[in-house]
Design a protein around this motif. Structure first.
Motif, short mmCIF file in Angstrom:
data_model
loop_
_atom_site.label_atom_id
_atom_site.label_comp_id
_atom_site.label_asym_id
_atom_site.label_seq_id
_atom_site.Cartn_x
_atom_site.Cartn_y
_atom_site.Cartn_z
N HIS A 187 -25.26 37.85 -15.15
CA HIS A 187 -25.11 36.57 -14.45
C HIS A 187 -23.93 36.66 -13.50
CE1 HIS A 187 -27.82 34.63 -17.42
NE2 HIS A 187 -27.35 35.61 -18.17
N SER A 188 -23.97 35.85 -12.47
CA SER A 188 -22.84 35.81 -11.54
C SER A 188 -22.45 34.35 -11.38
CB SER A 188 -23.28 36.41 -10.21
OG SER A 188 -22.20 36.37 -9.31
N PHE A 189 -21.18 34.03 -11.58
CA PHE A 189 -20.76 32.63 -11.39
C PHE A 189 -19.28 32.56 -11.02
CE2 PHE A 189 -20.82 33.66 -15.96
CZ PHE A 189 -19.51 33.39 -16.34
N GLU A 190 -18.89 31.37 -10.54
CA GLU A 190 -17.51 31.18 -10.09
C GLU A 190 -16.64 30.64 -11.22
OE1 GLU A 190 -17.41 28.64 -6.65
OE2 GLU A 190 -17.48 30.38 -5.31
N VAL A 191 -15.39 31.05 -11.21
CA VAL A 191 -14.42 30.54 -12.17
C VAL A 191 -13.25 29.97 -11.37
CG1 VAL A 191 -12.88 31.14 -14.09
CG2 VAL A 191 -15.07 32.34 -13.82
N THR A 207 -15.30 35.00 -8.40
CA THR A 207 -16.67 35.15 -8.90
C THR A 207 -16.71 36.33 -9.87
OG1 THR A 207 -17.42 34.38 -6.76
CG2 THR A 207 -19.09 35.38 -8.18
N VAL A 208 -17.38 36.15 -11.00
CA VAL A 208 -17.48 37.27 -11.95
C VAL A 208 -18.93 37.65 -12.21
CG1 VAL A 208 -15.31 36.77 -13.15
CG2 VAL A 208 -17.44 35.76 -14.01
N LEU A 209 -19.10 38.92 -12.51
CA LEU A 209 -20.36 39.46 -13.01
C LEU A 209 -20.20 39.45 -14.53
CD1 LEU A 209 -22.95 40.94 -12.02
CD2 LEU A 209 -21.71 43.07 -12.36
N SER A 210 -21.14 38.84 -15.24
CA SER A 210 -20.98 38.67 -16.68
C SER A 210 -22.30 38.89 -17.40
CB SER A 210 -20.47 37.25 -16.95
OG SER A 210 -20.68 36.89 -18.31
#
Length: 422
Positions: free
Chosen positions: A312-316, A397-400
């Motif tokens: 998943h990719s999302f902003e923190v 943004t992280v790849l998780s």
């Protein structure tokens, strides 16, 4: 599509011989199939008629005790049959360990704790895999400990970890990564922070010892420990520290007489030190190949190897992240608070302000709930990679592997970087 004939090679192997092959070309696939007889790859038995597919970077040895016929389909860069192998000696080590396990079972004490040491590229990880696979095939449940932060087989590079091995490793993908125990080190060589490295090795040894207490099968089966290839000077001290921390019974030294003699001199009498030759199939890796293997390890963590994973990719928001690194720069003794030692600084939690410098870095997601916990000695749940930093909006943004949100925990910054090319 060109109608080039796909290369097929058939090999008839005599007993105690080994077929070695390498796949180097990008996007090349080579399929291995056992046609008749019995054979194994690093201690895992091949299933007759099953096709095993290897891609670029694969270096494989197919060994047979009884003789067999195998077929390779696809373009190999190297493929030859070796009649001289150290497999008999390796099997003797397994047999000696198995004897100790049988006696441990009888007397209800702990089985052998074996550490493998030697310089880079002598086949330490491969021999670990072999000994673990042989143990599992005897119905044992050994613990595999990996102290090699450069390659990080159990999780990703920059970590040390332990894994209960319950089934033979997959021929292509290695050991199943169910519930490993992993600690964040954050660098690709112990040299970067020796004090932290030793602290983590001690901690890992304690946890493994607890696990052996709690699990009878594991206790009888013992531990197999893989180490770094740094064996001189300070590196040698790390090995002797690990041997003490884990209370090893045996040290297998691959390919270096000097190291063997030093250990014989320095180890207590009850530790058996055994010299073993490396296999002729061991290939030296260049710095570039090491980096490639490291990247590959991280890529597989996020994207899987054979079975694709979909990260998943999302902003923190910066304000939501609790970022730390371990180890502050060492101060001169005159600036130290009273009673504090230089190494205390190296194992201290230091807050990190988010910014562009996070880009491409891996972050370990700690199981610690707050910085008040002993974060340094707490294991980690997994990893994310920073793929973008937006200074204006103060987000990254992280790849998780898991969907948002990030668990409300402490994130530890690693030196290890990964360029996501997907």
């Amino acid at each position: 599509m060109t109608d080039e004939k796909v290369q097929t090679q058939e090999f008839k192997l005599d007993p105690d011989c080994e077929l070695r092959f390498e796949v180097e070309t990008k996007n090349e696939k080579v399929t291995l199939e056992l046609k008749s007889g019995l054979a194994e790859v690093f201690g895992t038995e091949l299933v007759k008629g099953k096709k095993y597919e290897f891609t670029a970077g694969a270096k494989v040895a197919v060994f047979t005790w009884q003789g067999c016929t195998v077929e390779l389909v696809g373009k190999t860069d190297v493929s030859y049959v070796a009649k001289e192998t150290p497999m008999g000696l390796y099997l003797n080590c397994h047999a000696a360990m198995e004897k100790l396990r049988e006696s441990a079972e009888k007397n209800d004490n702990r089985g052998p704790i074996t550490m493998l040491v030697g310089p880079c590229d002598v086949g330490k990880s491969t021999l670990c895999r072999l000994l673990l696979n042989y143990a599992v095939r005897m119905g044992r449940r050994p613990i595999f400990v990996d102290l090699d932060v450069g390659q990080g087989q159990i999780a990703i590079p920059g970590t040390v970890g332990a894994l209960l091995v319950e089934r033979p490793s997959n021929i292509v993908e290695g050991f199943s990564q169910q519930a490993p125990l992993v600690f964040h080190f954050g660098h690709k060589s112990p040299q970067a922070n020796v004090a932290l490295y030793n602290l983590l090795v001690t901690r890992l040894a304690e946890v493994c010892s607890d696990r052996l207490q709690a699990n009878k099968k594991a206790r009888i089966s013992g531990i197999v420990i893989n180490t770094c290839g740094w064996v001189k000077g300070a590196g040698y001290k790390l090995l002797t520290h690990a041997a003490q921390a884990f209370e090893v019974d045996a040290i297998l030294v691959l390919d270096q007489e000097r190291l063997y003699n030093e250990l014989v001199r320095d180890m207590p009498d009850f530790v058996k030190v055994v010299f073993l030759p490396k296999s002729g199939g061991v290939v030296e890796r260049s710095q570039a190949q090491r980096t490639e293997v490291r990247d590959q390890g991280v890529r597989e963590y996020f994207y899987g190897s054979r079975t694709p994973l979909y990260p998943h990719s999302f902003e923190v928001k910066w304000s939501e992240a609790r970022l730390y690194k371990i180890g502050a720069p060492v101060l001169p003794a005159s600036c130290m608070p009273l009673g504090m030692k230089a190494e205390d600084n190296l194992t201290k939690l230091v807050a990190v302000t988010p910014g562009p410098n996070l880009l491409h870095h891996l972050l370990s997601v700690s199981f610690a709930d707050s910085p008040e916990d002993d974060v340094v000695q707490t294991n980690v749940a997994g990893f994310v990679c920073v793929t973008n930093v937006d200074v204006e909006r103060q987000t990254f943004t992280v790849l998780s592997p898991q969907p948002r949100p990030l668990p409300n925990t402490v994130l530890l910054l690693s030196d290890i970087q990964f360029m996501d090319s997907h």
